[in-house]
Design a protein around this motif. Sequence first.
Motif, PDB file in Angstrom:
ATOM      1  N   ILE A   1      97.113  93.023 -39.630  1.00 36.63           N
ATOM      2  CA  ILE A   1      97.885  92.796 -40.864  1.00 36.63           C
ATOM      3  C   ILE A   1      96.947  92.557 -42.031  1.00 36.63           C
ATOM      4  CG2 ILE A   1      99.469  91.192 -41.994  1.00 36.63           C
ATOM      5  CD1 ILE A   1     100.883  90.841 -39.323  1.00 36.63           C
ATOM      6  N   TRP A   2      95.899  91.762 -41.803  1.00 34.50           N
ATOM      7  CA  TRP A   2      94.964  91.482 -42.902  1.00 34.50           C
ATOM      8  C   TRP A   2      94.100  92.702 -43.235  1.00 34.50           C
ATOM      9  CZ3 TRP A   2      93.525  86.288 -40.195  1.00 34.50           C
ATOM     10  CH2 TRP A   2      94.541  85.354 -40.437  1.00 34.50           C
ATOM     11  N   LEU A   3      93.766  93.523 -42.223  1.00 33.18           N
ATOM     12  CA  LEU A   3      92.998  94.732 -42.514  1.00 33.18           C
ATOM     13  C   LEU A   3      93.831  95.776 -43.245  1.00 33.18           C
ATOM     14  CD1 LEU A   3      90.907  95.300 -39.243  1.00 33.18           C
ATOM     15  CD2 LEU A   3      90.062  94.591 -41.485  1.00 33.18           C
ATOM     16  N   GLY A   4      95.140  95.801 -42.986  1.00 32.90           N
ATOM     17  CA  GLY A   4      95.998  96.791 -43.633  1.00 32.90           C
ATOM     18  C   GLY A   4      96.282  96.513 -45.081  1.00 32.90           C
TER      19      GLY A   4
ATOM     20  N   GLY B   1      99.736 103.800 -32.529  1.00 32.79           N
ATOM     21  CA  GLY B   1      98.898 102.786 -33.140  1.00 32.79           C
ATOM     22  C   GLY B   1      97.439 103.185 -33.184  1.00 32.79           C
ATOM     23  N   ILE B   2      96.966 103.868 -32.134  1.00 35.01           N
ATOM     24  CA  ILE B   2      95.569 104.312 -32.136  1.00 35.01           C
ATOM     25  C   ILE B   2      95.362 105.427 -33.155  1.00 35.01           C
ATOM     26  CG2 ILE B   2      93.752 105.318 -30.696  1.00 35.01           C
ATOM     27  CD1 ILE B   2      94.966 103.933 -28.306  1.00 35.01           C
ATOM     28  N   GLN B   3      96.354 106.292 -33.339  1.00 35.63           N
ATOM     29  CA  GLN B   3      96.234 107.370 -34.319  1.00 35.63           C
ATOM     30  C   GLN B   3      96.185 106.839 -35.747  1.00 35.63           C
ATOM     31  OE1 GLN B   3      99.468 110.047 -33.591  1.00 35.63           O
ATOM     32  NE2 GLN B   3      98.744 110.629 -31.536  1.00 35.63           N
ATOM     33  N   HIS B   4      96.928 105.772 -36.036  1.00 33.00           N
ATOM     34  CA  HIS B   4      96.946 105.193 -37.380  1.00 33.00           C
ATOM     35  C   HIS B   4      95.913 104.081 -37.546  1.00 33.00           C
ATOM     36  CE1 HIS B   4     100.955 107.082 -37.132  1.00 33.00           C
ATOM     37  NE2 HIS B   4     100.856 107.205 -38.465  1.00 33.00           N
ATOM     38  N   SER B   5      95.056 103.875 -36.562  1.00 32.72           N
ATOM     39  CA  SER B   5      94.095 102.774 -36.668  1.00 32.72           C
ATOM     40  C   SER B   5      93.065 103.010 -37.767  1.00 32.72           C
ATOM     41  CB  SER B   5      93.389 102.583 -35.325  1.00 32.72           C
ATOM     42  OG  SER B   5      92.673 103.764 -34.955  1.00 32.72           O
ATOM     43  N   THR B   6      92.758 104.270 -38.062  1.00 33.49           N
ATOM     44  CA  THR B   6      91.797 104.544 -39.141  1.00 33.49           C
ATOM     45  C   THR B   6      92.355 104.206 -40.506  1.00 33.49           C
ATOM     46  OG1 THR B   6      92.548 106.854 -39.181  1.00 33.49           O
ATOM     47  CG2 THR B   6      90.627 106.322 -37.810  1.00 33.49           C
ATOM     48  N   ASP B   7      93.672 104.115 -40.644  1.00 35.01           N
ATOM     49  CA  ASP B   7      94.267 103.744 -41.926  1.00 35.01           C
ATOM     50  C   ASP B   7      94.005 102.278 -42.261  1.00 35.01           C
ATOM     51  OD1 ASP B   7      95.234 106.319 -42.065  1.00 35.01           O
ATOM     52  OD2 ASP B   7      97.201 105.802 -41.220  1.00 35.01           O
TER      53      ASP B   7
ATOM     54  N   LEU C   1      86.528  99.203 -37.985  1.00 39.15           N
ATOM     55  CA  LEU C   1      87.140  98.017 -37.380  1.00 39.15           C
ATOM     56  C   LEU C   1      88.545  98.294 -36.855  1.00 39.15           C
ATOM     57  CD1 LEU C   1      85.997  95.294 -39.936  1.00 39.15           C
ATOM     58  CD2 LEU C   1      84.917  95.963 -37.797  1.00 39.15           C
ATOM     59  N   GLY C   2      89.308  99.168 -37.511  1.00 34.08           N
ATOM     60  CA  GLY C   2      90.660  99.473 -37.045  1.00 34.08           C
ATOM     61  C   GLY C   2      90.685 100.089 -35.661  1.00 34.08           C
TER      62      GLY C   2
END
Length: 762
Positions: free
Chosen positions: A423-426, A450-456, A461-462
Amino acid sequence: MGDRSQRGGGQRRPRAIRIEDPDPRPERRPLLLQRAAFAHEVDNEPVYSCVPNPHSHLPVYTNIHRIRRDIISVVEDYLSLDQLRDLRINVSVVRPLVDKFYEQDDISIVYCLLVNRAQFLHEQAHLNNRQNVNFTRATLCEIIATRILRRFNEDNEGPDGLLILAHILIAGFEPFQNAPEEIRRQVYADDTEARHRTLPALEVAIISESKMFLSSTSCQKVVDAIYEGRVIYTPSSYFDIIPDRYKQKPISLYDPRQASLLNQYRLIVPRTRNILEIMQFITLLGLYILFMAERDPSYFSYYEMCFTVYAFGWVLDQFATILEHGWHVYTQNLWSFLDVTFALIYWIYLIIRIYGWQVGSVEAGQQALDVLAMGAPVLIPRLAFNLLSDNLLFLSLRSMMADFALLTVLATWCFLGFLLSLIWLGNGVFPAITISKWMIYIWFGLDGSGIQHSTDFHQILGPSLMVTFAFLGNTLFLTILVSMLSNTFSTIVQNATAEIQFRHAVLTLEGVKSDAIFAYQPPFNILALLILVPLKFFVSPRWFHKIHVMSVRLINLPLLLIIALAERRSLWLNSLGVAPSTVTASAAKPTKSRPWFWEKWRITAHSDLGAVFDIPPPDEVLNEIAADDDFTTHMIRRQFTRHHTLPDGAQQPHQNQQQQQQQPQSNMPKGPQLKQPSRRDSIAPFPGLRAELHGLLSENDEISSISTRLEALEESVSRIESLVVKMTGDVEEAAEETVEEAAGRTGTLRDLDHTGDDTADE
């Protein structure tokens, strides 16, 4: 050793040193000394509210502390259950304690042992492991209680013996019974009602989860009798909604042929209660399905009114069950968590539904119906729990669900940090609900969004957080969960019999009710609550009892007639209310119940295998099989055969066995008969060991420390060694003298030979 010669027509006794056994034939000596056997008697008079407790004279408080002192002094290290069952521990520790406690002839001993077990378990509850000395002490208390109950069962046979066991297990005791007055004043200063609260040993065994004790044959004998209604009593309860204590049923045996036709107390027999509860739940489930099939939030239908009223009475019955024996006993039931869950769902539905009806909101009514729809996953499996309560799958499912819920809560708490980091990284790009959904999908391996959108979230770190969460959640969590559930299932399967008997004991204890509200079936218990509770404050206890009995018999008239007819055909075909001295021979014989249709008409060639045990053998057969032969003289066999004491100077059985077989039975010596030996707790390989150990563990113990006992043992061993050395020394001296004499004779001959040779030479 020593020569034999005739002197005066007699034979000289050989001079030898012998170590004689106290019994010249040790293989014929009984393994253990005859244990004490008591013929117990109980008072079976009617008990009313003005009559005190018939067991109030027993020193319960003293027994509890005496048992605690002995157990603590004996057990100083951790021992497993298999080690406590070892032969040496059994002979040296368990058996002497069983003898000591049983010879007190006190039926409260079993209760006191179970109270000490509960205390030892409470003292070790703060420890993470079970391998500590308090757990061993608790297990030892359970083993001793089991064996003492078995001895009571062996020494008291027939209906009177069943009544004795019933008094041991279900008679109410309080921990401070017959305690010093200053102790009682100190304990009951703030809680005056506590002095009237008593608990039976059966309930203490359930609270302490003494599954080995509850699964024993003696305990299940009483539990089955209570469950079927052959033993009746009025239990003590924590709180009564409709108390009716004017006439209390004592612990007694029930004979349906001597009881009244409309007996309202038969409605609270555990087996009858179980059948009625299943019928009540089937009715509740049917009304629930009919109501939800035509649910309409805009108006109250006929099915909704019937369901709401009936469900309210059913929830009231569950609430009274919790108050009857407490929350701890109620939660030991197999389907208690399902009942509590549906009760919560029903109350939420009822509150929202009443609120929507008052404000005229259709949306609130729809929300109430949606909440009630969540009860289907609870009600449908609950019926299976009722019908298949002895199935291993359902027995293990309850424990597995508890482990699953605990591990899920811990994992959710630990993985909450990953949610906060994302949440804080987003920076507000994705809402918390969306991130939680992606994490749940990864957790159970459903989706990898979730893994596909982790780079967002962050380029480095995502993905690192998402992949780490996937490894920990999907791989580690599921592996630990499968291991825990497999271990729980294997543990329950290994102790399947104990688990089944434990649940049966819980169901039996919950089925016996003292609250008058249980005599009214839902929804009539609502009327009883609204009418009888206020009436209690305006009439005397005698008239309140009469009004209660009349209303119960009127409401349950058809049901009471069916119960009376069924019990007169299947329960206690012979009269047990008659005194043992007046029972005829035909009534004393066990009667065989009628076989089922298939058992009666099926074609089989093995029916005589069971029929040979149905008819008791005649006296001539019993006398023939009781005669001693070559096998019955064995020391183990003698523990189970009938024998008589011989007068002084008579020959032993192994010396005149052939003579006794030739003489008629009337010429055999007759002495005082002993009680037929029963099955022993252990096999003692040494004569007199039981008496020595019993003296060591008695209250007048002179050898108090282990070091002193070892010194005494070393002295005994040294005396035996001195006797052996002395015997060996005499033999060696005799042999040396013989050798010296032979050598002397040989030397004389040689001298004569040399002398002869010298003479010839000359």
